[in-house]
Design a protein around this motif. Sequence first.
Motif, short mmCIF file in Angstrom:
data_model
loop_
_atom_site.label_atom_id
_atom_site.label_comp_id
_atom_site.label_asym_id
_atom_site.label_seq_id
_atom_site.Cartn_x
_atom_site.Cartn_y
_atom_site.Cartn_z
N GLN A 19 0.84 -1.19 0.00
CA GLN A 19 0.00 0.00 0.00
C GLN A 19 0.88 1.25 0.00
OE1 GLN A 19 -3.48 -0.53 -0.13
NE2 GLN A 19 -2.65 -2.59 -0.43
N THR A 20 0.31 2.37 -0.42
CA THR A 20 1.09 3.61 -0.48
C THR A 20 1.39 4.18 0.90
OG1 THR A 20 -0.89 4.97 -0.73
CG2 THR A 20 0.17 4.16 -2.74
N THR A 21 0.77 3.58 1.93
CA THR A 21 1.05 3.99 3.30
C THR A 21 2.04 3.05 3.99
OG1 THR A 21 -0.91 2.73 3.97
CG2 THR A 21 -1.19 5.10 3.63
N PHE A 62 12.82 3.65 -5.61
CA PHE A 62 11.62 4.40 -6.00
C PHE A 62 11.63 4.79 -7.47
CE2 PHE A 62 12.02 5.01 -1.44
CZ PHE A 62 10.72 4.86 -1.00
N ARG A 63 12.77 4.79 -8.08
CA ARG A 63 13.00 5.15 -9.48
C ARG A 63 12.86 6.65 -9.73
NH1 ARG A 63 11.08 5.86 -14.67
NH2 ARG A 63 12.03 4.60 -16.34
N ASP A 64 11.64 7.20 -9.68
CA ASP A 64 11.40 8.62 -9.94
C ASP A 64 11.34 9.35 -8.60
OD1 ASP A 64 11.01 7.50 -12.45
OD2 ASP A 64 8.83 7.56 -12.29
N VAL A 65 12.33 10.20 -8.33
CA VAL A 65 12.41 10.82 -7.00
C VAL A 65 12.71 12.30 -7.12
CG1 VAL A 65 13.19 8.67 -5.93
CG2 VAL A 65 14.89 10.32 -6.75
N PRO A 66 12.30 13.09 -6.12
CA PRO A 66 12.68 14.50 -6.10
C PRO A 66 14.19 14.64 -5.90
CG PRO A 66 10.81 14.09 -4.64
CD PRO A 66 11.36 12.75 -5.02
N TYR A 67 14.81 15.48 -6.70
CA TYR A 67 16.24 15.74 -6.55
C TYR A 67 16.39 17.12 -5.92
CZ TYR A 67 21.19 16.22 -7.48
OH TYR A 67 22.55 16.39 -7.34
N LEU A 119 8.82 -3.31 -9.67
CA LEU A 119 10.15 -3.44 -9.08
C LEU A 119 10.41 -2.36 -8.04
CD1 LEU A 119 12.26 -4.12 -12.30
CD2 LEU A 119 11.57 -5.81 -10.59
N TYR A 120 9.57 -1.33 -8.03
CA TYR A 120 9.83 -0.15 -7.21
C TYR A 120 8.75 0.07 -6.17
CZ TYR A 120 13.24 0.73 -10.86
OH TYR A 120 14.29 0.60 -11.74
N MET A 121 9.12 0.85 -5.15
CA MET A 121 8.21 1.20 -4.07
C MET A 121 7.22 2.27 -4.54
SD MET A 121 8.98 -0.28 -1.08
CE MET A 121 10.30 -1.21 -0.32
N PRO A 122 6.07 2.35 -3.87
CA PRO A 122 5.16 3.47 -4.14
C PRO A 122 5.69 4.77 -3.56
CG PRO A 122 4.32 2.16 -2.32
CD PRO A 122 5.52 1.43 -2.85
N ALA A 138 1.90 1.22 -10.43
CA ALA A 138 1.64 -0.11 -9.89
C ALA A 138 0.80 -0.05 -8.62
CB ALA A 138 2.96 -0.83 -9.60
N TYR A 139 0.64 1.16 -8.07
CA TYR A 139 -0.04 1.31 -6.79
C TYR A 139 -1.16 2.34 -6.90
CZ TYR A 139 4.42 -0.78 -5.57
OH TYR A 139 5.52 -1.58 -5.54
#
Length: 600
Positions: A108-110, A170-175, A569-572, A589-590
Amino acid sequence: MDKTYIYNKVKTTARRAGLVLLAPLFLTSCLDTIILPDDKTVDEDFWQTKADVASMVNAAYAAMTSDDVFGRLIVWGSFRSDEVTLGESGKNSGVGPALAEIATVNMQTTNTFAAWSSIYTVINRCNMVLDRAQAVMAVDPSYTQGDYETDRSQMLALRALCYFYLVRNFRDVPYVTEAYMNNSQNMQLFQSSPAEVLEHCIADLEEAARTPIAARGFSVNEWQRVGWMTNDAINALLADIYLWRASVTHSAADYQRSIDYCDLVIASKKSQHVRGRNEVEEKEFPLASAGEAYTQLFIDQNAEESIFELQSRGSTAICQYLFKYGSNSSAEGFLKASPMFGSYASKVVNLNVASQVFSDNDLRFYASCYDVKGGGENNLDIRKMIGASGVTTKTAQARASDNNIAYGALNRNFIVYRLTDVMLMKAEALVQQVDTTETDSIQKIKLHDAYRLVAAVNTRSLHSENLADSMTWEAPCNYKDYDKDKMEQLVLQERLRELCFEGKRWYDLMRYSYRHVDYDAKKYSEMLYDLNEQNALGQIYADMKTLMVRGSGADGSAVAAKMRNEAYLYMPVPNSDIIVCPLLRQNPAYKNTNDYEKSY
């Protein structure tokens, strides 16, 4: 007006601005969960002395050794793979439901392990030093340009390590490169693609490498030699990033860069080698002997062959996850070793079935797990990183021995990089350089170079009474009998044998998957959300899923079936941050726990 158009327009504006400030609309920052290191860090009286800067550098490292970070490194890197399973204590613990969600691919996203705030805490502390330290030279003459460059090098490197963990999970993350100094500071953030983040990491590491701390500048007994981001740690991280990116984008140039950085680390470790500490020059590499390796690496810690270790500083996370949860000796750790570690292999090991990992003659078999209660392969306690004594003999007694470490007294470091890890990175990259259209003799030269590295790692772990080759997975085990596919699997197996339970396995499996799917490198510059909208999400290699679920038992097929594409493959993205940051996009995916329509 079309929402996609509006979203892309906002995103483009955000990228041009670098940071979006929306104070009238949002009173809470996306990073509001970050706890400032100390309120005095924003006072006028702080950032005045060399000691102030040193305290903040130490605070950044301290944040990386928190229980929250250690727990994530174990769950992210080991639990999602085939090497550990959820134990009864884990099921009944406060994090039991979150671990069960991960194990069954029902996240879950939580989910608590999908939170990234503890890693961004480290990043923020690095950013504080990078933002404020230079000005200290003007008020404290004892803080020199050399001091500043050394501190800057460490913080750039530590920040890059954090982002590398985030990208792989997470793949796509704030930089974020701006320091978040107080809770009234609004930072509405957007995600960057993994390709973009890794480019930033590489640039920062290359800058850090210009003025690094030389590992050879410390004695072998000084913890800073492996507790700080030295030149060896920087080069190992660069090798790892290039190996990861090459596996995703199938870049021959990146594989070569990985090899080059591995060579720098290996050469440096050779130059630091101190004779007389029971290391053996195993096929030219300074490695501890079979009977000493476990003690030096996991009991004495900060071993000569180590490169970068997160110093424990009293963290109990490793104890809770891998040994015992609480002072009651019957309260075991959350995680158990996978059944595939249950017994040694006497015949050829098939990589794609739930079979044994080690040979009888490999001391790592006896050092990796306990069968204390005689429960067999389905009830194995993890010994590695936990055991109170070294393993020098291949006896059943060593396998069954318990340890008497009291809860809270297990104060072990988390090893991020060590020499054998780098040697096997190089072997992996060498194998991928093999071009099957080349002549057989050229292929064999590359395979031989890879095999030599694997053999050095493997044979140093053999019992001294019998140095027969334990790598009899394919008989005869000789590089001349190997092709590219067989050697790739040999390297993957050896990494499992050497690095099990050290938070490496999931990333090894991800690289393995990416290498074997038809993945357009351009996709790595796009977001999962956008790829989903284009119906262009990447696939997962079937053999990787087979490996991943080896510890899932009868549920393995169902778990594998849920892993439908790359997004799984990645987290929400943490749901709490989705709510307050309108530019963040959820992994497709979530489904958001709070499902709502955003207005842009």
